[in-house]
Scaffold this motif. Structure first.
Motif, PDB file in Angstrom:
ATOM      1  N   THR A 151      71.465  37.746  77.015  1.00 51.04           N
ATOM      2  CA  THR A 151      70.051  38.126  76.970  1.00 51.04           C
ATOM      3  C   THR A 151      69.656  38.806  78.277  1.00 51.04           C
ATOM      4  OG1 THR A 151      69.534  36.233  75.553  1.00 51.04           O
ATOM      5  CG2 THR A 151      67.693  37.319  76.641  1.00 51.04           C
ATOM      6  N   SER A 152      69.100  40.002  78.173  1.00 44.16           N
ATOM      7  CA  SER A 152      68.737  40.727  79.392  1.00 44.16           C
ATOM      8  C   SER A 152      67.418  41.466  79.210  1.00 44.16           C
ATOM      9  CB  SER A 152      69.843  41.714  79.782  1.00 44.16           C
ATOM     10  OG  SER A 152      70.031  42.698  78.780  1.00 44.16           O
ATOM     11  N   PHE A 153      66.763  41.724  80.335  1.00 42.17           N
ATOM     12  CA  PHE A 153      65.504  42.452  80.364  1.00 42.17           C
ATOM     13  C   PHE A 153      65.576  43.528  81.432  1.00 42.17           C
ATOM     14  CE2 PHE A 153      64.314  38.320  78.668  1.00 42.17           C
ATOM     15  CZ  PHE A 153      63.464  38.654  77.621  1.00 42.17           C
ATOM     16  N   LYS A 154      65.058  44.691  81.116  1.00 37.88           N
ATOM     17  CA  LYS A 154      64.954  45.768  82.096  1.00 37.88           C
ATOM     18  C   LYS A 154      63.745  45.477  82.980  1.00 37.88           C
ATOM     19  CE  LYS A 154      67.105  49.826  82.724  1.00 37.88           C
ATOM     20  NZ  LYS A 154      68.557  50.018  82.652  1.00 37.88           N
ATOM     21  N   LEU A 155      63.897  45.625  84.275  1.00 33.76           N
ATOM     22  CA  LEU A 155      62.809  45.352  85.210  1.00 33.76           C
ATOM     23  C   LEU A 155      62.279  46.643  85.830  1.00 33.76           C
ATOM     24  CD1 LEU A 155      64.132  42.253  87.203  1.00 33.76           C
ATOM     25  CD2 LEU A 155      62.829  42.295  85.070  1.00 33.76           C
ATOM     26  N   SER A 156      61.009  46.601  86.182  1.00 32.10           N
ATOM     27  CA  SER A 156      60.421  47.716  86.916  1.00 32.10           C
ATOM     28  C   SER A 156      60.899  47.642  88.371  1.00 32.10           C
ATOM     29  CB  SER A 156      58.896  47.631  86.873  1.00 32.10           C
ATOM     30  OG  SER A 156      58.447  46.507  87.627  1.00 32.10           O
ATOM     31  N   ASN A 157      60.681  48.704  89.118  1.00 34.24           N
ATOM     32  CA  ASN A 157      61.115  48.729  90.519  1.00 34.24           C
ATOM     33  C   ASN A 157      60.485  47.598  91.329  1.00 34.24           C
ATOM     34  OD1 ASN A 157      62.719  50.979  90.113  1.00 34.24           O
ATOM     35  ND2 ASN A 157      61.109  52.432  90.695  1.00 34.24           N
ATOM     36  N   LYS A 158      59.203  47.333  91.110  1.00 25.28           N
ATOM     37  CA  LYS A 158      58.526  46.269  91.845  1.00 25.28           C
ATOM     38  C   LYS A 158      59.091  44.900  91.454  1.00 25.28           C
ATOM     39  CE  LYS A 158      55.599  48.863  94.105  1.00 25.28           C
ATOM     40  NZ  LYS A 158      55.778  49.076  95.565  1.00 25.28           N
ATOM     41  N   GLU A 159      59.340  44.710  90.162  1.00 21.55           N
ATOM     42  CA  GLU A 159      59.895  43.433  89.697  1.00 21.55           C
ATOM     43  C   GLU A 159      61.278  43.204  90.302  1.00 21.55           C
ATOM     44  OE1 GLU A 159      57.994  42.664  85.287  1.00 21.55           O
ATOM     45  OE2 GLU A 159      59.575  44.170  85.497  1.00 21.55           O
ATOM     46  N   ILE A 160      62.066  44.258  90.395  1.00 21.11           N
ATOM     47  CA  ILE A 160      63.398  44.152  91.002  1.00 21.11           C
ATOM     48  C   ILE A 160      63.292  43.707  92.453  1.00 21.11           C
ATOM     49  CG2 ILE A 160      65.410  45.469  91.777  1.00 21.11           C
ATOM     50  CD1 ILE A 160      65.027  47.230  89.296  1.00 21.11           C
ATOM     51  N   GLU A 161      62.368  44.304  93.183  1.00 22.72           N
ATOM     52  CA  GLU A 161      62.200  43.976  94.596  1.00 22.72           C
ATOM     53  C   GLU A 161      61.734  42.529  94.775  1.00 22.72           C
ATOM     54  OE1 GLU A 161      63.132  45.778  97.250  1.00 22.72           O
ATOM     55  OE2 GLU A 161      63.976  47.085  95.722  1.00 22.72           O
ATOM     56  N   PRO A 188      50.189  37.505  91.665  1.00 25.07           N
ATOM     57  CA  PRO A 188      50.360  36.510  90.610  1.00 25.07           C
ATOM     58  C   PRO A 188      50.565  37.131  89.227  1.00 25.07           C
ATOM     59  CG  PRO A 188      48.106  36.499  91.447  1.00 25.07           C
ATOM     60  CD  PRO A 188      48.913  37.309  92.390  1.00 25.07           C
ATOM     61  N   LEU A 189      50.025  38.337  89.026  1.00 19.92           N
ATOM     62  CA  LEU A 189      50.227  39.026  87.748  1.00 19.92           C
ATOM     63  C   LEU A 189      51.700  39.370  87.554  1.00 19.92           C
ATOM     64  CD1 LEU A 189      48.775  40.223  85.280  1.00 19.92           C
ATOM     65  CD2 LEU A 189      48.544  42.357  86.565  1.00 19.92           C
ATOM     66  N   TYR A 190      52.333  39.925  88.585  1.00 16.23           N
ATOM     67  CA  TYR A 190      53.750  40.249  88.512  1.00 16.23           C
ATOM     68  C   TYR A 190      54.605  38.981  88.362  1.00 16.23           C
ATOM     69  CZ  TYR A 190      53.903  45.292  89.352  1.00 16.23           C
ATOM     70  OH  TYR A 190      53.807  46.656  89.219  1.00 16.23           O
ATOM     71  N   LEU A 191      54.247  37.945  89.078  1.00 21.17           N
ATOM     72  CA  LEU A 191      55.005  36.699  89.007  1.00 21.17           C
ATOM     73  C   LEU A 191      54.911  36.096  87.605  1.00 21.17           C
ATOM     74  CD1 LEU A 191      54.158  35.005  92.434  1.00 21.17           C
ATOM     75  CD2 LEU A 191      56.020  36.566  91.856  1.00 21.17           C
ATOM     76  N   SER A 192      53.745  36.230  86.984  1.00 19.40           N
ATOM     77  CA  SER A 192      53.569  35.735  85.619  1.00 19.40           C
ATOM     78  C   SER A 192      54.444  36.512  84.645  1.00 19.40           C
ATOM     79  CB  SER A 192      52.097  35.857  85.209  1.00 19.40           C
ATOM     80  OG  SER A 192      51.920  35.465  83.868  1.00 19.40           O
ATOM     81  N   PHE A 193      54.496  37.839  84.794  1.00 17.03           N
ATOM     82  CA  PHE A 193      55.345  38.667  83.942  1.00 17.03           C
ATOM     83  C   PHE A 193      56.811  38.255  84.085  1.00 17.03           C
ATOM     84  CE2 PHE A 193      52.189  42.456  84.194  1.00 17.03           C
ATOM     85  CZ  PHE A 193      51.451  41.905  83.151  1.00 17.03           C
ATOM     86  N   LEU A 194      57.237  38.057  85.335  1.00 14.79           N
ATOM     87  CA  LEU A 194      58.627  37.691  85.586  1.00 14.79           C
ATOM     88  C   LEU A 194      58.958  36.313  85.020  1.00 14.79           C
ATOM     89  CD1 LEU A 194      59.083  39.066  89.204  1.00 14.79           C
ATOM     90  CD2 LEU A 194      60.417  39.734  87.194  1.00 14.79           C
ATOM     91  N   ASN A 195      58.043  35.362  85.162  1.00 19.43           N
ATOM     92  CA  ASN A 195      58.293  34.020  84.627  1.00 19.43           C
ATOM     93  C   ASN A 195      58.425  34.031  83.111  1.00 19.43           C
ATOM     94  OD1 ASN A 195      58.720  32.057  86.587  1.00 19.43           O
ATOM     95  ND2 ASN A 195      56.544  31.837  87.043  1.00 19.43           N
ATOM     96  N   LYS A 196      57.655  34.888  82.452  1.00 18.50           N
ATOM     97  CA  LYS A 196      57.778  35.000  80.995  1.00 18.50           C
ATOM     98  C   LYS A 196      59.157  35.509  80.614  1.00 18.50           C
ATOM     99  CE  LYS A 196      52.866  35.707  79.963  1.00 18.50           C
ATOM    100  NZ  LYS A 196      51.828  36.656  79.485  1.00 18.50           N
ATOM    101  N   LYS A 197      59.674  36.471  81.374  1.00 18.05           N
ATOM    102  CA  LYS A 197      61.011  37.006  81.105  1.00 18.05           C
ATOM    103  C   LYS A 197      62.086  35.964  81.396  1.00 18.05           C
ATOM    104  CE  LYS A 197      59.667  41.805  81.840  1.00 18.05           C
ATOM    105  NZ  LYS A 197      59.795  43.035  82.645  1.00 18.05           N
TER     106      LYS A 197
END
Length: 221
Positions: A145-155, A188-197
């Motif tokens: 299972t994998s998800f593509k991340l945005s540049n900010k999410e990767i960082e 916190p918005l980005y962290l929420s997105f990442l936690n969902k993934k």
């Protein structure tokens, strides 16, 4: 992470293989050292786990063949023997580590994480628990299972994985990933997105926040 597991005890091989896959490892399992040597020569694995005592060919004999052919993949030996001489023979043959049966699943997983960490770094990947961040493909994955991340999410993930067992301040995260003028509400918005993934992927880690500190923690904690 792709593993090769060689064990001639059928029930143990099946149960341990299921456990490894459950924890996000892609696993090929084989019943003896002869097949293990053939598979190790033909495929690119992140780690090979060999029982020492197997029919047709022992784990140490299979290991010697691989090392003689230039295969440098880390090898973990499983042994029911507690003799120091057996352990020395395995290490001299090129094993990176060994674990004596019976062993706990927790200890085995810890040894696997240690042995695959350097291998993953060589491939441009960050590994923590069953989680893999691939910098080349920009993917966050657990097993298949994998998800593509945005540049900010990767960082964000790169910074947190590089700080395992440490806390990162919100300010440091902001400075490293965004800039000082960025509205802090976006973090916190980005962290929420990442936690969902992470949850959807079945990761055994999640991003936590406490008193302005950001860190990774075990889901079971």
């Amino acid at each position: 992470m792709k593993l090769l597991y060689a064990e001639d005890e059928k029930d143990l091989r099946r149960s341990l293989s299921r456990m490894l896959r459950k924890h996000g490892y892609e696993t090929d399992d084989v019943p003896n050292g002869k097949i293990a040597a053939q598979m190790g020569l033909a495929n690119d694995y992140d780690l090979m786990i060999f029982d020492i005592l197997m029919e047709e060919m022992s784990g140490i004999e299979a290991l010697k063949i691989l090392r003689e052919n230039g295969i440098k993949t880390p090898v973990l030996l499983l042994t029911a023997k507690d003799s120091i001489l057996d352990k020395i023979e395995g290490l001299d043959a090129g094993a990176n580590d060994y674990i004596t049966k019976p062993f706990s699943i927790g200890e085995l997983l810890a040894r696997i994480r240690v042995l695959t960490r350097e291998r993953a770094a060589e491939k441009g990947r960050f590994v923590c628990g069953n989680l893999v961040l691939d910098m080349e493909t920009s993917e966050l994955s657990v097993g298949s299972t994998s998800f593509k991340l945005s540049n900010k999410e990767i960082e964000v993930m790169k910074l947190l994985l590089g700080q395992k067992d440490q806390m990162v301040t919100t300010l440091k995260l902001k400075q490293k990933v965004w800039n000082v003028e960025t509205d802090e509400k976006i973090i916190p918005l980005y962290l929420s997105f990442l936690n969902k993934k992470l949850t959807l992927a079945g990761a055994d880690l999640k991003i936590a926040e406490k008193s302005g500190m950001i860190y990774l923690k075990q889901v079971s904690d």
